[in-house]
Design an enzyme around this catalytic site. Structure first.
Site, PDB file in Angstrom:
ATOM      1  CG  ASP A  65      -0.263  -0.176   2.525  1.00  0.00           C
ATOM      2  OD1 ASP A  65       0.881  -0.496   2.576  1.00  0.00           O
ATOM      3  OD2 ASP A  65      -0.868  -0.328   3.661  1.00  0.00           O
ATOM      4  CG  HIS A  66       3.630   2.296   2.953  1.00  0.00           C
ATOM      5  ND1 HIS A  66       2.554   1.667   3.514  1.00  0.00           N
ATOM      6  CD2 HIS A  66       3.863   3.229   3.842  1.00  0.00           C
ATOM      7  CE1 HIS A  66       2.279   1.819   4.524  1.00  0.00           C
ATOM      8  NE2 HIS A  66       3.104   3.169   4.846  1.00  0.00           N
ATOM      9  CG  ASP A 120       2.406   1.400   9.249  1.00  0.00           C
ATOM     10  OD1 ASP A 120       3.100   1.862   8.322  1.00  0.00           O
ATOM     11  OD2 ASP A 120       1.709   2.157   9.832  1.00  0.00           O
ATOM     12  NE  ARG A 380       3.810   9.400  12.487  1.00  0.00           N
ATOM     13  CZ  ARG A 380       4.025   8.209  12.464  1.00  0.00           C
ATOM     14  NH1 ARG A 380       4.186   7.775  11.251  1.00  0.00           N
ATOM     15  NH2 ARG A 380       3.635   7.317  13.675  1.00  0.00           N
ATOM     16  CB  SER A 533       7.728   5.689  10.557  1.00  0.00           C
ATOM     17  OG  SER A 533       9.143   5.309  10.845  1.00  0.00           O
ATOM     18  NE  ARG A 535      10.009   5.860   7.995  1.00  0.00           N
ATOM     19  CZ  ARG A 535       9.411   7.037   7.519  1.00  0.00           C
ATOM     20  NH1 ARG A 535      10.305   7.673   7.384  1.00  0.00           N
ATOM     21  NH2 ARG A 535       8.226   7.224   7.588  1.00  0.00           N
TER      22      ARG A 535
HETATM   23  C1  MIC Z   1       4.458   6.202   8.223  1.00  0.00           C
HETATM   24  O1  MIC Z   1       3.079   6.795   8.475  1.00  0.00           O
HETATM   25  O2  MIC Z   1       5.497   6.991   8.614  1.00  0.00           O
HETATM   26  C2  MIC Z   1       4.936   4.958   7.619  1.00  0.00           C
HETATM   27  C3  MIC Z   1       5.416   5.178   6.418  1.00  0.00           C
HETATM   28  O3  MIC Z   1       3.620   4.302   7.401  1.00  0.00           O
HETATM   29  C4  MIC Z   1       5.853   4.146   8.629  1.00  0.00           C
HETATM   30  C5  MIC Z   1       6.252   2.886   8.073  1.00  0.00           C
HETATM   31  C6  MIC Z   1       7.368   2.942   7.053  1.00  0.00           C
HETATM   32  O4  MIC Z   1       8.201   4.012   7.335  1.00  0.00           O
HETATM   33  O5  MIC Z   1       7.165   2.115   6.120  1.00  0.00           O
HETATM   34  C7  MIC Z   1       5.122   3.853   9.894  1.00  0.00           C
HETATM   35  O6  MIC Z   1       4.190   4.668  10.570  1.00  0.00           O
HETATM   36  O7  MIC Z   1       5.600   2.891  10.646  1.00  0.00           O
HETATM   37 FE1  SF4 Z   2       0.278   4.816   5.015  1.00  0.00          FE
HETATM   38 FE2  SF4 Z   2       1.782   5.612   7.321  1.00  0.00          FE
HETATM   39 FE3  SF4 Z   2       0.205   7.572   6.047  1.00  0.00          FE
HETATM   40 FE4  SF4 Z   2      -1.087   5.559   7.271  1.00  0.00          FE
HETATM   41  S1  SF4 Z   2       0.252   7.015   8.169  1.00  0.00           S
HETATM   42  S2  SF4 Z   2      -1.568   6.032   5.415  1.00  0.00           S
HETATM   43  S3  SF4 Z   2       0.308   3.754   6.909  1.00  0.00           S
HETATM   44  S4  SF4 Z   2       2.243   6.307   5.177  1.00  0.00           S
END
Ligand code: MIC
Ligand code: SF4
Length: 644
Positions: A65-66, A120, A380, A533, A535
């Protein structure tokens, strides 16, 4: 038997080790796991390295999904790798285009009373369904798939009593923005936010999901709602009524901390740039011209949210100076909107309908113009996360976002007139065609594209750490600061040597090359280092560059665990004032032969000694000493293997 909160009840049922005393280490049995593509590749490389033949969980899911832009072969190679891994190891695979992991999981898989570990940080969305759902680094999720329990600090339980009922044009996003105003981005660390009280009945499951989703922004371990008649209705609408069970706290359960929110007193709220806890009333910032509005993300992309948006847009046009994007959380949401004809309003309004994925939320497409104001229903708004470094990103509800899209400026949505009535079907139009069951796949071949590089090997911790301070940061450094999102960098998630060259690239362009040249060193951080996140690249990449320890005032939970998982020492100042005494390029030395609770840093440049804490359990110390957790898990799995 002492009265228990709902979180305590579920934790007690899954407790494998430890005592449920706040602050003590506990281990939980994990029922379900989820991964998404941008953390999943690493998680599955780690899982493969563990040498297990099938996942040992009740249910494991892999979502894509990313990273969906597929500018070149790299995203698509990752997706193909993930599909192969899922088929081979017994994991359900959600195909690209099906939707965002948290929305899909809530719709199709969440089950009251279960535990979920997801790679995530917004995994707690499923807490809206009465689950303990926790975000973690990929390695912890891989370990859970291998049947290992999940270790964490027993959180304090914060009881949030909801009373009253939201006024029209005020919605779940405003509730969590209010919670963020109270708790801030670090007020939830090592806490579970448990909602209860009469106001809960007034919120649907997707609304609860919005609240539990964005509890992550307080740093909380997770958030949870009871499983009640509303939960039952939602599960029945999803054709999953048999999964329902009633779950709630004992009537006189005692919470470690208490908050109360009267829903009827809330007004539309807005998070100002660049932090989700910079909260004001929308009415206080009305009139600011808005260049872009983005509706979607795992926080606000449910059928309920998009029905409201469609109803508010019906017969109207998006303002000529504003670009409106809409990304539904799932194909199911789109299909339901299409069948009822509500989608038409979206098309006719001039909204730009994007794929059902994360998209602009993580800077993958739709970056706003230079210096632009962008209103987003996301979770965010860290500086630069949109892909435009000087964009001013605000976080709002779908109602406030739509009001801005129609008026070209920030407007209190209560000025939109009559609140539209939306109806939810008793049963949604359902299709699981985009989920591939492992049993469906005859071909279990795993294909690795050229960008998928093996995991680097990390050596054990030496007896003494020496090096320079390579970076000194302020408070609330995010993982987006450490390893930024965006299509370009995220397409390197399965290639640690490559992605490490981008470490801190927007904070200090010279960081990665200096770290490499000096074969590592130290980072000094402020409060809440590593917020955001899950990550693990934000730990893996610095580790690859040779970073030995991070010395900070405090850490965010998931990032702290990721540092330990990859053998970087997370140290905190005993006396926070000592932060001021260290400057860039100082030469530091730490004896780490014996990992005591308190260690001494010798600042050779300044001729000073600094006391630091190492707040790790015995197991975590063992992991850091071994150069990371993977080595230990591999050894354990080998030891447990019964001879053929
Ligand atoms: C995010 O919202 O920052 C992400 C991208 O979903 C990350 C995961 C990632 O960095 O792949 C998260 O929230 O953990
Ligand atoms: Fe995707 Fe992370 Fe954004 Fe949620 S917060 S939509 S999981 S990138």
């Amino acid at each position: 038997m002492p009265k228990q909160t709902l979180a305590q009840k579920i934790i007690a049922k899954h407790l494998v080790e430890g005592k449920m005393v706040a602050g003590q280490e506990i281990a939980l049995k994990i029922d379900h796991t989820l991964t998404q593509d941008s953390t999943g590749t690493m998680a599955y490389l780690e899982f493969e390295a563990m040498g297990i033949s099938k996942v040992k969980t009740e249910l494991s899911l892999s979502f894509v999904d990313h990273s969906m832009l597929q500018n070149d072969f790299r995203n698509a190679d990752d997706h193909r790798y993930l599909q192969g891994v899922a088929a081979k190891y017994g994991i359900i695979f959600s195909r690209p285009g099906n939707g965002i992991c948290h929305q899909l999981y809530l719709e199709r898989f969440a089950r009251p009373g279960r535990t979920l570990l997801g790679s995530d940080s917004h995994t707690p969305t499923a807490g809206g369904m009465g689950m303990i759902a926790i975000g973690a680094g990929g390695l912890d999720v891989a370990a859970a798939m291998a049947g290992e329990p999940f270790y964490l600090e027993m959180p304090k339980i914060v009881g949030i009593k909801l009373t009253g009922k939201l006024q029209v044009f005020v919605s779940a996003k405003d509730v969590i923005l209010q919670v963020l105003k109270i708790l801030t981005v670090k007020g939830g660390v090592n806490k579970i936010l448990e909602y209860y009280g009469p106001g809960v009945d007034t919120l649907s499951v997707p609304e609860r999901g919005t609240i539990t989703n964005m509890g992550a922004e307080t740093g909380a371990t997770t958030s949870i709602f009871p499983s009640d008649e509303t939960t039952k209705m939602f599960l029945e609408a999803q054709g999953r009524g048999m999964m329902w069970e009633e779950l709630k706290a004992d009537p006189d359960a005692v919470y470690d901390e208490n908050l109360e929110i009267d829903l009827s007193t809330l007004e539309p709220l807005i998070a100002l740039p660049h932090s989700p806890d910079s909260i004001k009333k929308v009415s206080e910032v009305e009139g600011i011209a808005v260049d872009q509005v983005c509706i979607g993300s795992c926080t606000n992309s449910s059928l309920r949210d998009l029905k409201i948006v469609c109803a508010l847009l019906k017969g109207k046009q998006v303002h000529e100076n504003t670009s409106l994007t809409v990304s539904a959380g799932s194909r199911q949401v789109m299909e339901n909107l299409a069948t009822t004809g509500e989608l038409e309003a979206l098309i006719q309004s001039g909204a730009r309908i994007l794929e059902n994925s994360c998209g602009p939320c993580i800077g993958i497409g739709q970056s706003p113009p230079t210096g632009a104001v962008s209103l987003r229903t996301f979770n965010r708004n860290f500086k630069g996360r949109s892909g435009t470094q000087d964009a001013q990103v605000y976080l709002v509800s779908p109602e406030t976002a739509t009001a801005a899209a129609l008026n070209g400026k920030i407007v209190d949505p209560r000025k939109l007139g009559k609140f539209p009535q939306i109806t939810m079907a008793e049963r949604f139009i359902l299709s699981d065609a985009m989920f591939i069951q492992p049993s469906q796949c005859a071909n279990k071949e795993i294909i690795r594209g050229p960008n998928i590089k093996p995991l680097p090997d990390f050596t054990a911790l030496p007896k003494k750490l020496q090096g320079k301070v390579l970076l000194k940061t302020g408070d609330n450094i995010t993982t987006d600061d450490i390893i930024p999102g965006g299509a370009e960098i995220m397409s390197l998630r399965s290639n640690i040597p490559q992605i490490s060259t981008y470490t801190f690239c927007h904070v200090d362009k010279t960081f990665a090359s200096r770290a490499e040249q000096s074969r590592g060193g130290f980072i000094v951080g402020g409060e809440n280092y590593g917020q955001g996140s899950s990550r693990e690249h934000a730990a893996l990449a610095p580790k690859y560059l040779g970073i030995k320890a991070i010395i900070a005032k405090s850490f965010a939970r998931i990032h702290l665990a990721n540092l330990v998982n990859f053998g970087i020492l997370p140290l905190t100042f005993v006396n926070k004032k000592d932060y001021d005494s260290i400057t860039l390029d100082d030469d530091l030395e730490i004896e780490v032969d014996d990992l005591k609770e308190q260690l001494t840093i010798i600042n050779k440049t300044k001729g000073t000694h600094i006391a630091v804490n190492l707040n790790l359990s015995e197991l975590e110390k063992e992991q850091v000493q071994a150069g990371g957790k993977l080595a230990l898990i591999k050894a354990k799995q080998n030891h447990n293997k019964t001879p053929e």
